[in-house]
Design a protein around this motif. Structure first.
Motif, PDB file in Angstrom:
ATOM      1  N   ASP A   1      39.226  44.602  37.755  1.00 37.25           N
ATOM      2  CA  ASP A   1      38.982  43.835  39.156  1.00 37.25           C
ATOM      3  C   ASP A   1      38.600  42.275  38.547  1.00 37.25           C
ATOM      4  OD1 ASP A   1      36.467  44.967  38.291  1.00 37.25           O
ATOM      5  OD2 ASP A   1      35.413  44.395  40.007  1.00 37.25           O
ATOM      6  N   LEU A   2      37.798  42.212  37.531  1.00 35.96           N
ATOM      7  CA  LEU A   2      37.579  41.052  37.095  1.00 35.96           C
ATOM      8  C   LEU A   2      38.665  40.171  36.278  1.00 35.96           C
ATOM      9  CD1 LEU A   2      34.013  41.400  35.834  1.00 35.96           C
ATOM     10  CD2 LEU A   2      34.562  40.792  38.203  1.00 35.96           C
ATOM     11  N   LEU A   3      39.528  41.249  35.742  1.00 36.89           N
ATOM     12  CA  LEU A   3      40.600  40.625  35.088  1.00 36.89           C
ATOM     13  C   LEU A   3      41.570  39.933  36.111  1.00 36.89           C
ATOM     14  CD1 LEU A   3      42.297  40.328  32.497  1.00 36.89           C
ATOM     15  CD2 LEU A   3      43.627  42.458  33.286  1.00 36.89           C
ATOM     16  N   VAL A   4      41.716  40.591  37.375  1.00 36.42           N
ATOM     17  CA  VAL A   4      42.559  39.950  38.513  1.00 36.42           C
ATOM     18  C   VAL A   4      41.871  38.886  38.858  1.00 36.42           C
ATOM     19  CG1 VAL A   4      42.946  40.051  41.046  1.00 36.42           C
ATOM     20  CG2 VAL A   4      43.204  42.383  39.153  1.00 36.42           C
ATOM     21  N   ASP A   5      40.484  38.628  38.932  1.00 38.27           N
ATOM     22  CA  ASP A   5      39.987  37.253  39.331  1.00 38.27           C
ATOM     23  C   ASP A   5      40.153  36.152  38.411  1.00 38.27           C
ATOM     24  OD1 ASP A   5      38.890  38.830  41.569  1.00 38.27           O
ATOM     25  OD2 ASP A   5      36.775  38.959  40.881  1.00 38.27           O
ATOM     26  N   ILE A   6      40.046  36.576  37.032  1.00 37.65           N
ATOM     27  CA  ILE A   6      40.061  35.548  36.114  1.00 37.65           C
ATOM     28  C   ILE A   6      41.644  35.037  35.846  1.00 37.65           C
ATOM     29  CG2 ILE A   6      40.264  35.056  33.603  1.00 37.65           C
ATOM     30  CD1 ILE A   6      37.795  37.153  33.199  1.00 37.65           C
ATOM     31  N   GLY A   7      42.463  35.936  36.057  1.00 36.61           N
ATOM     32  CA  GLY A   7      44.047  35.729  36.111  1.00 36.61           C
ATOM     33  C   GLY A   7      44.500  34.753  37.230  1.00 36.61           C
ATOM     34  N   ASN A   8      43.614  34.992  38.318  1.00 35.32           N
ATOM     35  CA  ASN A   8      43.925  34.027  39.595  1.00 35.32           C
ATOM     36  C   ASN A   8      43.234  32.779  39.377  1.00 35.32           C
ATOM     37  OD1 ASN A   8      45.683  35.941  40.614  1.00 35.32           O
ATOM     38  ND2 ASN A   8      43.891  36.757  41.837  1.00 35.32           N
ATOM     39  N   GLY A   9      42.608  32.547  38.351  1.00 37.26           N
ATOM     40  CA  GLY A   9      41.956  31.207  38.144  1.00 37.26           C
ATOM     41  C   GLY A   9      40.639  31.143  38.899  1.00 37.26           C
ATOM     42  N   GLU A  10      39.874  32.087  39.210  1.00 34.04           N
ATOM     43  CA  GLU A  10      39.007  31.915  40.183  1.00 34.04           C
ATOM     44  C   GLU A  10      37.473  31.846  39.668  1.00 34.04           C
ATOM     45  OE1 GLU A  10      38.719  35.383  43.044  1.00 34.04           O
ATOM     46  OE2 GLU A  10      40.958  35.141  43.362  1.00 34.04           O
ATOM     47  N   TRP A  11      37.387  32.204  38.154  1.00 37.25           N
ATOM     48  CA  TRP A  11      36.289  31.957  37.474  1.00 37.25           C
ATOM     49  C   TRP A  11      36.089  30.409  36.801  1.00 37.25           C
ATOM     50  CZ3 TRP A  11      34.241  36.233  33.659  1.00 37.25           C
ATOM     51  CH2 TRP A  11      33.994  37.564  34.694  1.00 37.25           C
ATOM     52  N   LYS A  12      35.291  29.709  36.590  1.00 37.09           N
ATOM     53  CA  LYS A  12      34.750  28.627  36.010  1.00 37.09           C
ATOM     54  C   LYS A  12      35.489  28.883  34.574  1.00 37.09           C
ATOM     55  CE  LYS A  12      32.961  24.178  36.294  1.00 37.09           C
ATOM     56  NZ  LYS A  12      33.511  23.429  37.145  1.00 37.09           N
ATOM     57  N   TYR A  13      35.970  27.886  34.144  1.00 42.23           N
ATOM     58  CA  TYR A  13      36.547  27.854  32.585  1.00 42.23           C
ATOM     59  C   TYR A  13      37.477  28.842  32.302  1.00 42.23           C
ATOM     60  CZ  TYR A  13      32.672  24.358  32.254  1.00 42.23           C
ATOM     61  OH  TYR A  13      31.846  23.546  32.509  1.00 42.23           O
ATOM     62  N   SER A  14      38.118  29.358  33.277  1.00 40.48           N
ATOM     63  CA  SER A  14      39.041  30.563  33.085  1.00 40.48           C
ATOM     64  C   SER A  14      39.934  30.178  31.866  1.00 40.48           C
ATOM     65  CB  SER A  14      39.898  30.735  34.211  1.00 40.48           C
ATOM     66  OG  SER A  14      39.191  31.242  35.237  1.00 40.48           O
ATOM     67  N   GLU A  15      40.751  29.186  31.830  1.00 39.93           N
ATOM     68  CA  GLU A  15      41.443  28.849  30.660  1.00 39.93           C
ATOM     69  C   GLU A  15      40.938  28.942  29.310  1.00 39.93           C
ATOM     70  OE1 GLU A  15      44.173  25.865  31.161  1.00 39.93           O
ATOM     71  OE2 GLU A  15      44.746  26.040  33.068  1.00 39.93           O
ATOM     72  N   GLN A  16      39.861  28.389  29.403  1.00 40.73           N
ATOM     73  CA  GLN A  16      39.009  28.229  27.688  1.00 40.73           C
ATOM     74  C   GLN A  16      38.469  29.650  27.547  1.00 40.73           C
ATOM     75  OE1 GLN A  16      38.525  26.207  30.510  1.00 40.73           O
ATOM     76  NE2 GLN A  16      37.900  24.340  29.860  1.00 40.73           N
ATOM     77  N   LEU A  17      38.056  30.269  28.631  1.00 42.72           N
ATOM     78  CA  LEU A  17      37.514  31.680  28.385  1.00 42.72           C
ATOM     79  C   LEU A  17      38.802  32.625  27.757  1.00 42.72           C
ATOM     80  CD1 LEU A  17      35.496  34.094  28.637  1.00 42.72           C
ATOM     81  CD2 LEU A  17      36.063  34.362  30.893  1.00 42.72           C
ATOM     82  N   ILE A  18      39.938  32.698  28.486  1.00 42.81           N
ATOM     83  CA  ILE A  18      40.871  33.429  28.114  1.00 42.81           C
ATOM     84  C   ILE A  18      41.418  33.014  26.769  1.00 42.81           C
ATOM     85  CG2 ILE A  18      43.300  34.209  28.644  1.00 42.81           C
ATOM     86  CD1 ILE A  18      41.243  35.953  30.008  1.00 42.81           C
ATOM     87  N   GLU A  19      41.601  31.874  26.432  1.00 36.92           N
ATOM     88  CA  GLU A  19      42.270  31.095  25.341  1.00 36.92           C
ATOM     89  C   GLU A  19      41.518  31.544  24.026  1.00 36.92           C
ATOM     90  OE1 GLU A  19      42.941  27.241  26.210  1.00 36.92           O
ATOM     91  OE2 GLU A  19      44.606  27.512  27.386  1.00 36.92           O
ATOM     92  N   SER A  20      40.368  31.679  23.985  1.00 39.17           N
ATOM     93  CA  SER A  20      39.431  31.651  22.900  1.00 39.17           C
ATOM     94  C   SER A  20      38.516  32.979  22.858  1.00 39.17           C
ATOM     95  CB  SER A  20      38.431  30.418  22.894  1.00 39.17           C
ATOM     96  OG  SER A  20      37.402  30.561  23.979  1.00 39.17           O
ATOM     97  N   ASN A  21      38.962  34.088  23.636  1.00 37.36           N
ATOM     98  CA  ASN A  21      38.267  35.437  23.425  1.00 37.36           C
ATOM     99  C   ASN A  21      39.075  36.629  23.437  1.00 37.36           C
ATOM    100  OD1 ASN A  21      35.255  34.447  23.592  1.00 37.36           O
ATOM    101  ND2 ASN A  21      35.941  33.440  25.332  1.00 37.36           N
ATOM    102  N   LYS A  22      38.446  37.502  23.161  1.00 35.68           N
ATOM    103  CA  LYS A  22      39.376  38.880  23.186  1.00 35.68           C
ATOM    104  C   LYS A  22      38.346  39.795  24.620  1.00 35.68           C
ATOM    105  CE  LYS A  22      40.579  39.026  18.523  1.00 35.68           C
ATOM    106  NZ  LYS A  22      40.497  39.921  17.213  1.00 35.68           N
ATOM    107  N   PHE A  23      39.183  40.826  24.734  1.00 38.90           N
ATOM    108  CA  PHE A  23      38.743  41.622  26.222  1.00 38.90           C
ATOM    109  C   PHE A  23      38.787  42.901  25.891  1.00 38.90           C
ATOM    110  CE2 PHE A  23      39.747  37.196  27.068  1.00 38.90           C
ATOM    111  CZ  PHE A  23      38.818  36.625  27.851  1.00 38.90           C
ATOM    112  N   ILE A  24      37.980  43.795  26.336  1.00 45.67           N
ATOM    113  CA  ILE A  24      38.030  45.234  26.598  1.00 45.67           C
ATOM    114  C   ILE A  24      38.244  45.075  28.100  1.00 45.67           C
ATOM    115  CG2 ILE A  24      37.189  47.420  26.141  1.00 45.67           C
ATOM    116  CD1 ILE A  24      35.924  46.590  23.781  1.00 45.67           C
ATOM    117  N   VAL A  25      39.115  45.847  28.746  1.00 42.48           N
ATOM    118  CA  VAL A  25      39.094  45.790  30.346  1.00 42.48           C
ATOM    119  C   VAL A  25      39.524  47.448  30.435  1.00 42.48           C
ATOM    120  CG1 VAL A  25      40.730  44.969  32.044  1.00 42.48           C
ATOM    121  CG2 VAL A  25      40.543  43.801  30.002  1.00 42.48           C
ATOM    122  N   MET A  26      38.584  47.825  31.592  1.00 43.99           N
ATOM    123  CA  MET A  26      38.223  48.915  31.903  1.00 43.99           C
ATOM    124  C   MET A  26      39.151  49.273  33.213  1.00 43.99           C
ATOM    125  SD  MET A  26      34.294  49.570  31.502  1.00 43.99           S
ATOM    126  CE  MET A  26      33.879  47.935  32.221  1.00 43.99           C
TER     127      MET A  26
END
Length: 204
Positions: free
Chosen positions: A108-133
């Motif tokens: 559900d949070l992946l959806v929110d980030i993908g929609n740009g709803e988080w502050k600094y979404s682009e920087q977060l995605i571009e510079s980190n790795k994620f484990i998504v449940m």
């Protein structure tokens, strides 16, 4: 190089599902450590029911017998209205230089980030790795494919998608409601936390 997962939540209270999820992810993703990161009760986007000191104490009780689990109160000490996940991950990368860090989150949070709803979404995605449940029937692959931000950063190692295999969605909200209504949620959370809640009269 260690592999470390950052697992943020309100943990109000920490549940057996939180612990089972962290253990499952640590096993499947070969993590050396999972850092439990409780948020501050000053966050404006959450209706927190419990003081930080109680949530912190229960979390410490819950993970005391697992050497893979670590509790960190970094976000509890930040100005809650100014701390964002991107900044939190930058902090931990400085604390663990040379290690491989992953932000653990639900689909559900992946959806929110993908929609740009988080502050600094682009920087977060571009510079980190994620484990998504997996969560709530969300198609994680479709979520990535439908978001320009996510798909253009999907290099094969950015997103580790995990289906836990069991639908265990007992929430902290459910447990709080049971306590407040005189229910008996004893076996939904660690025994030490159950006893602490009863002793301190929480969630009445």
């Amino acid at each position: 190089m260690a592999k470390i997962g950052i697992y943020g939540s309100s943990f109000d209270p920490v549940t057996n599902v939180h612990l089972w999820t962290a253990s499952t992810i640590a096993h499947r993703c070969k993590l050396d450590k999972v850092i439990f990161l409780p948020c501050s009760n000053r966050r404006k986007d959450k209706d927190m029911k419990t003081e930080d000191k109680h949530r912190w104490h229960m979390l410490k009780l819950a993970i005391a017998d697992n050497a893979t689990f670590i509790a960190d109160d970094y976000e509890m000490h930040q100005n809650a209205w100014n701390v964002y996940t991107y900044q939190t991950m930058e902090y931990f990368k400085k604390q663990f230089p040379g290690d491989d860090l992953y932000f653990i989150m639900g689909a559900d949070l992946l959806v929110d980030i993908g929609n740009g709803e988080w502050k600094y979404s682009e920087q977060l995605i571009e510079s980190n790795k994620f484990i998504v449940m997996a969560r709530g029937g969300i198609d994680m692959m479709k979520t990535i494919a439908h978001s320009p931000l996510l798909r253009n950063n999907d290099d094969g190692s950015r997103f580790h998608l995990v289906d836990k295999g069991l639908s265990m969605e007992i929430s902290s909200t459910y447990i709080r409601e049971e306590f407040s209504r005189g229910g008996e949620p004893r076996y939904l959370l660690p025994e030490s936390c159950y006893e602490y809640i009863k002793k301190e009269g929480l969630y009445r």
